[in-house]
Design an enzyme around this catalytic site. Sequence first.
Site, short mmCIF file in Angstrom:
data_model
loop_
_atom_site.label_atom_id
_atom_site.label_comp_id
_atom_site.label_asym_id
_atom_site.label_seq_id
_atom_site.Cartn_x
_atom_site.Cartn_y
_atom_site.Cartn_z
N GLN A 49 22.20 6.04 -7.95
CA GLN A 49 23.32 5.17 -8.35
C GLN A 49 22.77 3.79 -8.74
O GLN A 49 22.73 2.88 -7.92
CB GLN A 49 24.29 5.04 -7.17
N PHE A 50 22.34 3.65 -9.99
CA PHE A 50 21.77 2.38 -10.44
C PHE A 50 22.78 1.24 -10.37
O PHE A 50 22.41 0.07 -10.26
CB PHE A 50 21.18 2.50 -11.85
N THR A 51 24.06 1.55 -10.38
CA THR A 51 25.09 0.50 -10.37
C THR A 51 25.15 -0.24 -9.04
O THR A 51 25.81 -1.29 -8.95
CB THR A 51 26.48 1.07 -10.71
#
Length: 150
Positions: free
Chosen positions: A78-80
């Site tokens: 989850q890069f966010t």
Amino acid sequence: MRAVLQRVSEASVTINGKLHSEIQDGLLVLLGITHNDTDEDIEYLVGKITNMRIFSDEAGLMNKSVADVQGSILVVSQFTLHAATKKGNRPSFIAAARPDQAIPLYEKFLFRLESTGTVAVKAGVFGADMKVRLLNDGPVTIVLDSKDKF
């Protein structure tokens, strides 16, 4: 490295309309990797995640780990989680590691988590458009950041 742990009764990942991974009782771990993450960050988070006492004991107190309850872990990249939101209304993801750096760390994280031998580990697919479904138990949600150790 940042992780959001959610205690779940069930969780699953669907990709292109097909079920990819699913677990029953355990943890859904959303994992965000940044530029300066290393093996030390992996070790720290794996230790915290596998030993975090957020499952109820016989008295109803959060006193057991995912291993103690023989739960499973579903890990989703989850890069966010590294979104910068101070300026404007459009998040910047410049702090998130690029795939060439993040993928090896994500894979090492999964390998290290599996190698503890304490829990069954499932995962999403790095960079895929995933549909994540979960039934949060509690709800219990914990945020861990390997840079906030002290």
